[in-house]
Design a protein around this motif. Structure first.
Motif, PDB file in Angstrom:
ATOM      1  N   ALA A   1       0.827  -1.205   0.000  1.00  0.00           N
ATOM      2  CA  ALA A   1       0.000   0.000   0.000  1.00  0.00           C
ATOM      3  C   ALA A   1       0.866   1.261   0.000  1.00  0.00           C
ATOM      4  O   ALA A   1       0.405   2.325  -0.417  1.00  0.00           O
ATOM      5  N   THR A   2       2.124   1.134   0.429  1.00  0.00           N
ATOM      6  CA  THR A   2       3.043   2.271   0.412  1.00  0.00           C
ATOM      7  C   THR A   2       3.784   2.400  -0.915  1.00  0.00           C
ATOM      8  O   THR A   2       4.604   3.292  -1.081  1.00  0.00           O
ATOM      9  N   GLY A   3       3.510   1.482  -1.855  1.00  0.00           N
ATOM     10  CA  GLY A   3       4.111   1.550  -3.181  1.00  0.00           C
ATOM     11  C   GLY A   3       5.399   0.773  -3.347  1.00  0.00           C
ATOM     12  O   GLY A   3       6.009   0.795  -4.417  1.00  0.00           O
ATOM     13  N   ARG A   4       5.808   0.048  -2.324  1.00  0.00           N
ATOM     14  CA  ARG A   4       7.052  -0.722  -2.395  1.00  0.00           C
ATOM     15  C   ARG A   4       6.785  -2.113  -2.971  1.00  0.00           C
ATOM     16  O   ARG A   4       5.748  -2.712  -2.688  1.00  0.00           O
ATOM     17  N   PRO A   5       7.729  -2.652  -3.745  1.00  0.00           N
ATOM     18  CA  PRO A   5       7.558  -4.011  -4.254  1.00  0.00           C
ATOM     19  C   PRO A   5       7.645  -5.032  -3.123  1.00  0.00           C
ATOM     20  O   PRO A   5       8.407  -4.862  -2.175  1.00  0.00           O
ATOM     21  N   VAL A   6       6.846  -6.071  -3.239  1.00  0.00           N
ATOM     22  CA  VAL A   6       6.819  -7.151  -2.263  1.00  0.00           C
ATOM     23  C   VAL A   6       7.251  -8.432  -2.965  1.00  0.00           C
ATOM     24  O   VAL A   6       6.714  -8.771  -4.027  1.00  0.00           O
ATOM     25  N   CYS A   7       8.226  -9.117  -2.383  1.00  0.00           N
ATOM     26  CA  CYS A   7       8.628 -10.453  -2.833  1.00  0.00           C
ATOM     27  C   CYS A   7       9.077 -11.190  -1.579  1.00  0.00           C
ATOM     28  O   CYS A   7      10.169 -10.941  -1.056  1.00  0.00           O
ATOM     29  N   VAL A   8       8.199 -12.075  -1.086  1.00  0.00           N
ATOM     30  CA  VAL A   8       8.384 -12.673   0.223  1.00  0.00           C
ATOM     31  C   VAL A   8       8.116 -14.170   0.150  1.00  0.00           C
ATOM     32  O   VAL A   8       7.160 -14.603  -0.502  1.00  0.00           O
ATOM     33  N   ASP A   9       8.937 -14.953   0.842  1.00  0.00           N
ATOM     34  CA  ASP A   9       8.705 -16.394   0.974  1.00  0.00           C
ATOM     35  C   ASP A   9       7.756 -16.653   2.132  1.00  0.00           C
ATOM     36  O   ASP A   9       7.837 -15.990   3.170  1.00  0.00           O
TER      37      ASP A   9
ATOM     38  N   GLY B   1     -13.635 -31.626   6.568  1.00  0.00           N
ATOM     39  CA  GLY B   1     -13.700 -30.965   5.272  1.00  0.00           C
ATOM     40  C   GLY B   1     -13.513 -29.463   5.299  1.00  0.00           C
ATOM     41  O   GLY B   1     -13.844 -28.783   4.320  1.00  0.00           O
ATOM     42  N   ALA B   2     -12.978 -28.919   6.390  1.00  0.00           N
ATOM     43  CA  ALA B   2     -12.759 -27.472   6.496  1.00  0.00           C
ATOM     44  C   ALA B   2     -11.418 -27.207   7.159  1.00  0.00           C
ATOM     45  O   ALA B   2     -10.826 -28.089   7.791  1.00  0.00           O
ATOM     46  N   VAL B   3     -10.936 -25.986   7.023  1.00  0.00           N
ATOM     47  CA  VAL B   3      -9.673 -25.583   7.637  1.00  0.00           C
ATOM     48  C   VAL B   3      -9.891 -25.401   9.140  1.00  0.00           C
ATOM     49  O   VAL B   3     -10.717 -24.606   9.563  1.00  0.00           O
ATOM     50  N   ARG B   4      -9.153 -26.149   9.928  1.00  0.00           N
ATOM     51  CA  ARG B   4      -9.233 -26.069  11.394  1.00  0.00           C
ATOM     52  C   ARG B   4      -8.174 -25.122  11.945  1.00  0.00           C
ATOM     53  O   ARG B   4      -8.431 -24.330  12.831  1.00  0.00           O
ATOM     54  N   GLU B   5      -6.956 -25.236  11.392  1.00  0.00           N
ATOM     55  CA  GLU B   5      -5.852 -24.359  11.789  1.00  0.00           C
ATOM     56  C   GLU B   5      -5.019 -24.035  10.564  1.00  0.00           C
ATOM     57  O   GLU B   5      -4.737 -24.915   9.755  1.00  0.00           O
ATOM     58  N   LYS B   6      -4.628 -22.763  10.464  1.00  0.00           N
ATOM     59  CA  LYS B   6      -3.708 -22.344   9.412  1.00  0.00           C
ATOM     60  C   LYS B   6      -2.571 -21.596  10.080  1.00  0.00           C
ATOM     61  O   LYS B   6      -2.780 -20.578  10.738  1.00  0.00           O
ATOM     62  N   HIS B   7      -1.370 -22.128   9.923  1.00  0.00           N
ATOM     63  CA  HIS B   7      -0.163 -21.502  10.463  1.00  0.00           C
ATOM     64  C   HIS B   7       0.686 -21.049   9.277  1.00  0.00           C
ATOM     65  O   HIS B   7       1.082 -21.870   8.447  1.00  0.00           O
ATOM     66  N   SER B   8       0.911 -19.742   9.196  1.00  0.00           N
ATOM     67  CA  SER B   8       1.687 -19.170   8.100  1.00  0.00           C
ATOM     68  C   SER B   8       3.003 -18.636   8.647  1.00  0.00           C
ATOM     69  O   SER B   8       3.014 -17.834   9.591  1.00  0.00           O
ATOM     70  N   TYR B   9       4.096 -19.083   8.047  1.00  0.00           N
ATOM     71  CA  TYR B   9       5.437 -18.684   8.456  1.00  0.00           C
ATOM     72  C   TYR B   9       6.037 -17.856   7.326  1.00  0.00           C
ATOM     73  O   TYR B   9       6.242 -18.364   6.230  1.00  0.00           O
ATOM     74  N   VAL B  10       6.271 -16.582   7.608  1.00  0.00           N
ATOM     75  CA  VAL B  10       6.691 -15.628   6.592  1.00  0.00           C
ATOM     76  C   VAL B  10       8.118 -15.168   6.861  1.00  0.00           C
ATOM     77  O   VAL B  10       8.564 -15.135   8.003  1.00  0.00           O
ATOM     78  N   ASP B  11       8.806 -14.802   5.786  1.00  0.00           N
ATOM     79  CA  ASP B  11      10.121 -14.178   5.907  1.00  0.00           C
ATOM     80  C   ASP B  11       9.873 -12.759   6.440  1.00  0.00           C
ATOM     81  O   ASP B  11       9.588 -11.834   5.680  1.00  0.00           O
ATOM     82  N   GLY B  12       9.953 -12.620   7.751  1.00  0.00           N
ATOM     83  CA  GLY B  12       9.605 -11.374   8.405  1.00  0.00           C
ATOM     84  C   GLY B  12      10.493 -10.203   8.021  1.00  0.00           C
ATOM     85  O   GLY B  12      10.019  -9.071   7.912  1.00  0.00           O
ATOM     86  N   VAL B  13      11.761 -10.441   7.793  1.00  0.00           N
ATOM     87  CA  VAL B  13      12.688  -9.369   7.418  1.00  0.00           C
ATOM     88  C   VAL B  13      12.286  -8.801   6.060  1.00  0.00           C
ATOM     89  O   VAL B  13      12.163  -7.582   5.892  1.00  0.00           O
ATOM     90  N   ALA B  14      12.029  -9.677   5.101  1.00  0.00           N
ATOM     91  CA  ALA B  14      11.621  -9.225   3.769  1.00  0.00           C
ATOM     92  C   ALA B  14      10.262  -8.526   3.804  1.00  0.00           C
ATOM     93  O   ALA B  14      10.062  -7.510   3.138  1.00  0.00           O
ATOM     94  N   MET B  15       9.338  -9.062   4.605  1.00  0.00           N
ATOM     95  CA  MET B  15       8.014  -8.463   4.690  1.00  0.00           C
ATOM     96  C   MET B  15       8.092  -7.076   5.329  1.00  0.00           C
ATOM     97  O   MET B  15       7.485  -6.128   4.822  1.00  0.00           O
ATOM     98  N   GLN B  16       8.831  -6.942   6.399  1.00  0.00           N
ATOM     99  CA  GLN B  16       8.967  -5.648   7.068  1.00  0.00           C
ATOM    100  C   GLN B  16       9.589  -4.626   6.139  1.00  0.00           C
ATOM    101  O   GLN B  16       9.159  -3.471   6.081  1.00  0.00           O
ATOM    102  N   ALA B  17      10.605  -5.031   5.395  1.00  0.00           N
ATOM    103  CA  ALA B  17      11.272  -4.114   4.462  1.00  0.00           C
ATOM    104  C   ALA B  17      10.301  -3.639   3.381  1.00  0.00           C
ATOM    105  O   ALA B  17      10.331  -2.480   2.971  1.00  0.00           O
TER     106      ALA B  17
END
Length: 125
Positions: A88-96, A106-122
């Motif tokens: 939203a700030t106009g910066r490119p995002v490329c994150v693992d 038959g439904a999602v009970r738990e979803k755990h997402s592990y993100v490259d926090g350094v890349a996301m913060q940048a």
């Protein structure tokens, strides 16, 4: 791999690819948990999960997902993604990101997402 779990994965991913929080929560159990492991508290229940998903799309409105790998079992899937877009700030995002998802009735009970926090913060600042 079970066809049912693989089908749920495909439908669930389509909701995220379409950036549609209302469809996303329809595929969660009522007491589901979504935890983005980046220092935030888990979202518990459909309303909180909807808000978390909508918040993600607000941060990166054109978010796209490239699947790197996928493993599916009878009651889980593990998928590795590369997320791209423009913040939203106009910066490119490329994150693992890696998702570990538990399935119940038959439904999602738990979803755990592990993100490259350094890349996301940048990308978001």
């Amino acid at each position: 791999m079970t066809t049912t779990t693989r089908d749920l994965f495909e439908r669930y991913h389509a909701c995220w690819a379409d950036r549609d929080p209302d469809r996303i929560i329809e595929l969660h159990t009522p007491d589901s948990v979504f935890h983005l492991h980046s220092g935030q508290e888990p979202a518990r229940g459909r309303a909180a999960i909807r808000a978390a998903a909508a918040g993600t799309f607000a941060l990166v409105p054109d978010l796209t997902f490239r699947q790197v790998s996928l493993r599916v079992g009878p009651d889980f899937w593990v998928v590795q993604w590369q997320l791209t877009g423009t913040s939203a700030t106009g910066r490119p995002v490329c994150v693992d990101l890696a998702d570990f998802v538990l399935v119940e009735a038959g439904a999602v009970r738990e979803k755990h997402s592990y993100v490259d926090g350094v890349a996301m913060q940048a990308a978001l600042t």
